[in-house]
Scaffold this active site. Structure first.
Site, short mmCIF file in Angstrom:
data_model
loop_
_atom_site.label_atom_id
_atom_site.label_comp_id
_atom_site.label_asym_id
_atom_site.label_seq_id
_atom_site.Cartn_x
_atom_site.Cartn_y
_atom_site.Cartn_z
N ASP A 37 0.84 -1.19 0.00
CA ASP A 37 0.00 0.00 0.00
C ASP A 37 0.88 1.24 0.00
OD1 ASP A 37 -2.04 2.04 0.86
OD2 ASP A 37 -3.27 0.27 1.13
N ASP A 63 4.62 2.10 -3.87
CA ASP A 63 3.77 2.52 -4.99
C ASP A 63 3.66 1.36 -5.97
OD1 ASP A 63 2.65 3.59 -7.28
OD2 ASP A 63 3.92 5.37 -7.32
N ALA A 86 -5.27 -1.32 -5.45
CA ALA A 86 -4.54 -0.05 -5.37
C ALA A 86 -5.16 0.96 -6.33
CB ALA A 86 -3.07 -0.27 -5.71
N ILE A 88 -6.00 5.54 -6.89
CA ILE A 88 -6.20 6.92 -6.45
C ILE A 88 -7.70 7.19 -6.57
CG2 ILE A 88 -5.62 9.34 -6.83
CD1 ILE A 88 -3.25 7.59 -5.95
N TYR A 152 -11.33 9.92 -13.13
CA TYR A 152 -11.21 8.68 -12.36
C TYR A 152 -11.94 7.55 -13.07
CZ TYR A 152 -12.40 5.16 -8.85
OH TYR A 152 -12.58 3.96 -8.19
N VAL A 195 -20.08 9.74 1.20
CA VAL A 195 -21.23 10.40 1.81
C VAL A 195 -21.62 9.77 3.15
CG1 VAL A 195 -22.90 9.00 0.50
CG2 VAL A 195 -23.59 11.23 1.40
N ILE A 211 -26.67 17.47 1.67
CA ILE A 211 -26.91 16.76 0.42
C ILE A 211 -26.51 17.67 -0.73
CG2 ILE A 211 -28.68 15.89 -1.16
CD1 ILE A 211 -30.16 14.76 1.22
N GLY A 280 -19.51 16.14 -12.02
CA GLY A 280 -19.40 14.75 -12.46
C GLY A 280 -20.24 13.77 -11.67
#
Length: 340
Positions: A37, A63, A86, A88, A152, A195, A211, A280
């Site tokens: 990790d 990494d 793994a 991001i 992402y 959330v 919200i 997004g």
């Protein structure tokens, strides 16, 4: 296929889902267990139970996009199977889009090259439901268009396509698990939090829940231990090779219902605050899980409401522990200093 005689590596194993997977893998009695990790989000304390239950667990700060370093680790540990978590996370791409995209694809490329070069045998790769974007049709099966709305999501979709290309071209032994929205104990509650932990901690601090948007956007929530079970069963079934499987509840929950449920359970009297929609943000997510039901007989064991109560209780307990630690620390600092 059994894991009892295998040497297993979990990348991202100190993270939320990763640490629960490590806990579950220990029950398979593997010969060797290694966690790698970068600790971008992962925490050593997430592995406290694992270290007690598997004293020989190795935890390495590395990494996973670095091919040579990962090759050295895998050769030294005689790794047979890699569960690749793994990553991001999504919120990071709103601040560093190019870096997030490149890093996630580099991690996957590293894993593909390592398995192609016979450094290990089998890759179980974690994708994300974010690759689908907002549903074009519902429920979304694995053939749903990949319409991710963030860098992402693009990185995860690209990674999946890359793995399939290695399966087709080089015959690597790989399966892809595509979890929908996981929740449960240990979910990151600091930077880039989701959330559920954000809402719980806001209310525990006496703040109003928030919200973003109108709250009508939906998610398909799955308790984290169900995902860990599914990942192991995907490894055990050869029928899943060169395939992607949705792992979800097959039910949709609105953000409005989610936040209201948390507030009600915690006895929150503050009104919900509505903020502008986030960049997004996906409007609707619900999975078709027929493939998982067929290939690995997948069926969620934990209902949403049951899992939500378990999660809230865990965060309440963690909050009380932190309060006690802070009180103890303050008391120690305020002790009179004796001079001999």
């Amino acid at each position: 296929m059994k894991l009892s005689n295998k040497s297993i590596l979990v990348t991202g194993g100190a993270g939320f889902i990763g640490s629960h997977l490590v806990d579950r893998l220990i029950l398979e009695n593997p010969d060797n267990m290694v966690v790698v990790d970068s600790f971008f989000l992962g925490k050593v304390e997430n592995l406290n139970d694992a270290m007690k239950n598997y004293p020989n667990l190795k935890i390495l700060n590395q990494d996973c996009s670095n091919y040579e370093q990962m090759k050295s680790i895998m050769e030294n540990e005689g790794i047979d199977v890699v569960f690749n978590l793994a990553v991001i996370p999504l919120p990071a791409c709103l601040e560093k889009p190019a870096w997030t995209f490149k890093h996630n694809v580099d991690i996957t490329t590293s894993m593909c090259e390592l398995v192609r070069n016979d450094i290990f045998d089998t890759l179980i790769h974690f994708s994300s439901s974010e690759v689908y974007g907002t549903s074009v049709y519902a429920p979304m099966d694995e053939n749903h268009p990949l319409n991710g709305t963030t860098p992402y999501a693009a990185s995860k979709a690209s990674s999946d396509v890359l793995i399939f290309s290695y399966c087709e071209t080089f015959g690597i032994d790989a399966s892809i698990i595509r979890p929908f929205n996981n929740y449960g104990p240990r979910q990151n509650d600091r930077s880039y939090a989701g959330v559920i932990p954000i809402t719980i901690n806001r209310i525990l601090r006496g703040e109003a829940p928030v919200i973003f948007g109108n709250g009508k956007q939906t998610r398909d929530y799955l308790y984290v231990t169900d995902t860990a079970d599914a990942a192991i069963n995907i490894y055990k079934s050869h029928k899943t090779r060169s395939k992607v499987l949705n792992i979800a509840s097959g039910k949709e929950v609105s953000i409005q219902y989610l936040v209201t449920s948390i507030a009600k359970y915690l006895g929150c009297e503050n009104r919900i605050v509505y903020e502008p929609p986030r960049t997004g943000d996906v409007k609707r997510h619900i999975a078709n899980i027929y493939s998982a039901e067929d290939l690995i007989q997948f069926k969620p064991a934990v209902t949403f409401d049951e899992g939500l109560i378990k999660t809230i209780d865990w965060y309440k307990s963690a909050s009380k522990e932190n309060e006690l630690k802070n009180e103890l620390s303050t008391a120690v600092k305020n002790l009179p200093i004796s001079v001999n």
